[in-house]
Structure formats: structure tokens, C-alpha cells
Scaffold this active site. Structure first.
Site, short mmCIF file in Angstrom:
data_model
loop_
_atom_site.label_atom_id
_atom_site.label_comp_id
_atom_site.label_asym_id
_atom_site.label_seq_id
_atom_site.Cartn_x
_atom_site.Cartn_y
_atom_site.Cartn_z
N LYS A 1 -16.92 -9.38 14.43
CA LYS A 1 -16.50 -8.33 13.37
C LYS A 1 -16.88 -9.15 11.94
O LYS A 1 -15.98 -9.90 11.31
CB LYS A 1 -15.04 -8.12 13.30
CG LYS A 1 -14.51 -7.29 12.25
CD LYS A 1 -13.25 -6.58 12.37
CE LYS A 1 -12.57 -6.00 11.21
NZ LYS A 1 -11.37 -4.96 11.61
N ARG B 1 -9.63 0.14 5.43
CA ARG B 1 -9.74 1.18 4.23
C ARG B 1 -10.53 1.89 4.33
O ARG B 1 -10.13 3.18 3.83
CB ARG B 1 -9.70 0.07 3.01
CG ARG B 1 -8.47 -0.74 2.92
CD ARG B 1 -8.93 -1.90 1.85
NE ARG B 1 -9.69 -2.78 2.38
CZ ARG B 1 -10.32 -3.89 1.79
NH1 ARG B 1 -10.01 -4.05 0.53
NH2 ARG B 1 -10.88 -4.77 2.16
N ARG C 1 0.65 -1.09 -0.15
CA ARG C 1 -0.08 -0.17 -0.11
C ARG C 1 0.91 1.13 0.00
O ARG C 1 0.45 2.29 -0.66
CB ARG C 1 -0.99 0.03 1.11
CG ARG C 1 -2.01 -1.07 1.04
CD ARG C 1 -3.25 -0.89 1.78
NE ARG C 1 -4.11 -1.96 1.51
CZ ARG C 1 -4.97 -2.84 2.28
NH1 ARG C 1 -5.11 -2.38 3.69
NH2 ARG C 1 -5.72 -3.58 2.04
N GLU D 1 -13.41 -12.50 13.64
CA GLU D 1 -13.72 -12.04 12.26
C GLU D 1 -13.94 -13.11 11.19
O GLU D 1 -12.97 -13.49 10.74
CB GLU D 1 -12.67 -11.04 11.92
CG GLU D 1 -12.84 -10.44 10.51
CD GLU D 1 -11.95 -9.42 10.00
OE1 GLU D 1 -10.99 -9.31 10.80
OE2 GLU D 1 -12.19 -8.64 9.18
N SER E 1 -14.89 -2.98 6.69
CA SER E 1 -15.77 -2.49 5.44
C SER E 1 -15.38 -3.10 3.99
O SER E 1 -16.21 -2.85 3.36
CB SER E 1 -14.78 -0.82 5.36
OG SER E 1 -13.45 -0.87 5.23
N GLY E 2 -14.30 -3.77 4.18
CA GLY E 2 -14.44 -5.03 3.29
C GLY E 2 -14.23 -4.60 1.74
O GLY E 2 -14.38 -5.22 0.66
N GLY E 3 -13.54 -3.30 1.50
CA GLY E 3 -13.43 -2.83 0.14
C GLY E 3 -14.71 -1.73 -0.38
O GLY E 3 -14.63 -1.28 -1.49
P1 13P Z 1 -11.28 -3.51 5.95
O1 13P Z 1 -12.38 -2.53 6.80
O2 13P Z 1 -10.10 -2.70 5.07
O3 13P Z 1 -11.85 -4.43 5.41
O4 13P Z 1 -10.41 -3.94 6.97
C1 13P Z 1 -10.90 -4.41 8.24
C2 13P Z 1 -9.83 -5.49 8.46
O5 13P Z 1 -9.49 -5.49 9.76
C3 13P Z 1 -9.80 -6.62 7.58
O6 13P Z 1 -9.07 -7.66 8.67
#
Ligand code: 13P
Length: 333
Positions: free
Chosen positions: A223, A295, A39, A181, A264-266
Site C-alpha cells: 500500500k 478519506r 473527525r 504500508e 489517497s494521502g489527502g
Molecule cells: P487515506 O487514503 O485517507 O490516506 O488513508 C488510507 C490509510 O489507510 C492510511 O493508513
């Protein structure tokens, strides 16, 4: 004779509540060395331990972060680094009113015999690592299982749920709140119903494993992903996503779980916040809902920083604006 009153050591339930209540959420800044380096390089910044440290320092020290952020997840490298003023990251986080957390899984490997499916690794030696993190004042930990809707099966969900449950039980033994998660990826062109089915499969196996492992559900933070169509499919309106997500969680997640903090997952910051806003407006939610975005909170800040000390303040403003947007999404109108 003077008596010293011992400081109150928060229970697992109290820490989980502090992470997910009060209109604040958790900032995920725990990218692995490999992901973080990629990144940085994408923004034209040479990757090094110092660059990764400077970036995480910028995030943690944004003035007023604790107004909207209750906890911050670090990777092992950052957990052992010092800020430019010499303080360790966990110590500085506590001083700034933000609980420090640590990502303890070691990434994914192919799950043998299940083409394309992944299993998250990191149980070997985990007890010793948790003991060391607990000594360095980690309040919580994170372990991420990853599912693709094309390869998830009952067995894939159970194998990953079993690892998550063993991780969670160990964390609790060391007084650390486990963030659990199970992420169903939203890459692809699948519809919302496919995500709904995969998320139900992942969560059902997970909660069965958590119960069998004897995990105290009052001392975890879940999560999950939002239930959405794939990013390459036609998007669904936020109220449809919120309803589908609520129904899946309501059917499977016991009310004893104190808080749910979404990844947030993208999804864009605006989309992720509007899903959360609609969901948190539902009447009689049995658990507290908040964000644990990566992200959606940090991408704009990383871009604005571009590795230049002169841009730190501007980058911090981007981060704070996104954290405030996410916090406003969960504060009742
Ligand atoms: P994102 O919100 O970017 O998906 O990342 C959260 C996260 O901790 C993924 O493991």
C-alpha cells in the site's frame, strides 16, 4: 456414513488476489479512536463508542458495497463491536461479501536520535493479538509506516522497513495477509522529484527487509503513496504522476507481489482516481493495481451523515458513488 468435505481455506496468495483483483479495492475505515473522534467532532457529532460504531455500520452496510469493495480495514474497537442487529463486524463483513481486515500497529513514536522522524510501534505482543484476530476471522491486517521527505534517511527507511517486515512475517504465520504500508506524506511544498527519491528510499529498504525476513511476497499487498509533488506545491498532471509512480514501483517492487493498493494521502477523490486511472492503463503492469483509500472514499459520507439517522441513506449514497468512481478508475476502458 456421511463425509463432510472441509471448506476450502484460502491461501495467502488467493486472499491477496481477491483483495486486489476483479475491479475492486479496499476501504480503509480503521482510523484510531483519537483520529475518528476528531473527525466526528469536526462534523459536530459527539464522539463516543456508539457514534463510532454507528458510522462504521453505515459504511459497511451500504447496499452494494461489495460491488466495488473487496475488503474493509477496521480498527480494534470496531473489530470487537456489534452492529445494531447483534452481528459482530467481522462476521457481518464476511456475510456481505467483503473481507474484514484489522489495523494492528499502535501508532508512531519519535525515532530516537533522528530528529523529527517517526517509528511505527506495535510489535510487542503482536503474535497473541494476531492469534485472536485470526480466530475472529480477520482475512488481512495493516501496518503503516510514515515518512516525511524532510526527515527520511537510509536508517529511518530501514528501521521502519524492519518493523514492517517483522509484522508481515508474523501475519503470514497466522494465515493473515499483511498490507504493508510505507507512506511518504504529501504534506509540504516539495516537488515531485523529492517524493520520488523518498519513495525509492522507503521501498528499497522495505523490500530488502521483507526478503531477509523470509516474507512470502506472493501473500502480501503493498500500500504505497502516489509519487506527487507536495499538496502545497504546484500540482503535476495525472499522467506525469502515473508515469513517475509506475517507474518507481517497476524499479523496486518484484512482479511476484500480486497487488498494489494505493492510499489517497489527502488528495481529492477526483485526483486520486485519476492517478489510478492513468496508472492502471499502463501496458503490461506486472501487478494488479487498485485503491485502498480512506478519506477519498469516506469524507463526503461522514459530512452527509452528520450523526443523524435520517441521513444514513444519503451518506451511504455518497460512499457508494466514491467507491464506484475508484472502481471505475481501475476497470479497463
Ligand atoms: P487515506 O487514503 O485517507 O490516506 O488513508 C488510507 C490509510 O489507510 C492510511 O493508513
Amino acid at each position: 456414513m456421511t463425509t463432510t468435505i472441509p471448506a476450502h481455506v484460502p491461501t495467502l496468495a488467493e486472499t491477496a488476489q481477491r483483495m486486489t483483483r476483479g475491479g475492486r479495492g479496499v476501504l480503509a475505515a480503521d482510523e484510531s479512536i483519537k483520529t475518528m473522534s476528531a473527525r466526528l467532532e469536526q462534523e459536530g457529532i459527539a464522539a463516543s463508542p456508539t457514534a463510532r460504531r454507528d458510522y462504521r455500520e453505515l459504511l459497511l452496510t451500504a447496499d452494494g458495497l461489495a460491488d466495488s469493495v473487496s475488503g474493509i480495514i477496521f480498527a480494534d474497537e470496531t473489530f470487537g463491536q456489534q452492529l445494531t442487529d447483534g452481528r459482530g463486524f467481522p462476521e457481518a463483513a464476511h456475510e456481505l461479501g467483503v473481507l474484514p481486515g484489522i489495523k494492528v500497529d499502535t501508532g508512531t513514536s519519535p525515532l530516537a536520535g533522528h530528529d523529527g522522524a517517526l517509528i511505527t510501534e506495535g510489535l510487542d505482543g503482536l503474535g497473541a493479538r494476531l492469534a485472536s484476530y485470526a480466530e475472529r476471522k480477520a482475512a488481512f491486517a495493516k501496518w503503516r509506516a510514515v515518512f516525511d521527505i524532510r526527515t527520511i534517511t537510509e536508517y529511518v527507511a530501514r528501521a521502519n522497513g524492519h518493523a514492517l517486515a517483522r509484522y508481515a512475517a508474523l501475519c503470514q504465520q497466522y494465515g493473515i495477509v499483511p498490507i504493508v504500508e510505507p507512506e511518504v506524506l504529501c504534506t509540504g511544498d516539495h516537488d515531485l522529484a523529492a517524493c520520488d527519491r523518498a519513495t525509492r528510499l522507503a521501498l528499497t529498504a522495505l523490500f530488502d527487509e521483507l526478503r531477509q525476513a523470509g516474507v512470502d511476497l506472493t501473500g502480501i499487498v503493498l500500500k504505497p503513496n502516489f509519487v506527487t509533488p507536495g499538496l502545497a506545491a504546484a500540482p503535476a498532471p495525472a499522467d506525469v504522476v502515473a508515469r513517475a509512480t509506475f517507474e518507481v514501483l517497476h524499479d523496486i517492487v518484484p512482479a511476484t507481489v500480486p497487488g498494489i493498493a494505493f492510499l489517497s494521502g489527502g488528495h481529492t477523490t477526483a485526483d486520486a482516481c485519476s492517478f489510478l486511472h492513468k496508472l492502471s492503463g499502463a501496458p503490461d503492469l506486472p501487478w494488479s493495481v487498485t485503491f485502498s483509500f480512506g478519506r477519498a472514499l469516506v469524507s463526503a459520507a461522514l459530512q452527509a451523515w452528520a450523526g443523524e439517522p435520517a441521513n444514513v441513506a444519503a451518506a451511504q449514497q455518497k460512499l457508494l458513488a466514491n467507491c464506484h468512481e475508484a472502481a471505475n478508475a481501475i476497470r479497463r476502458r
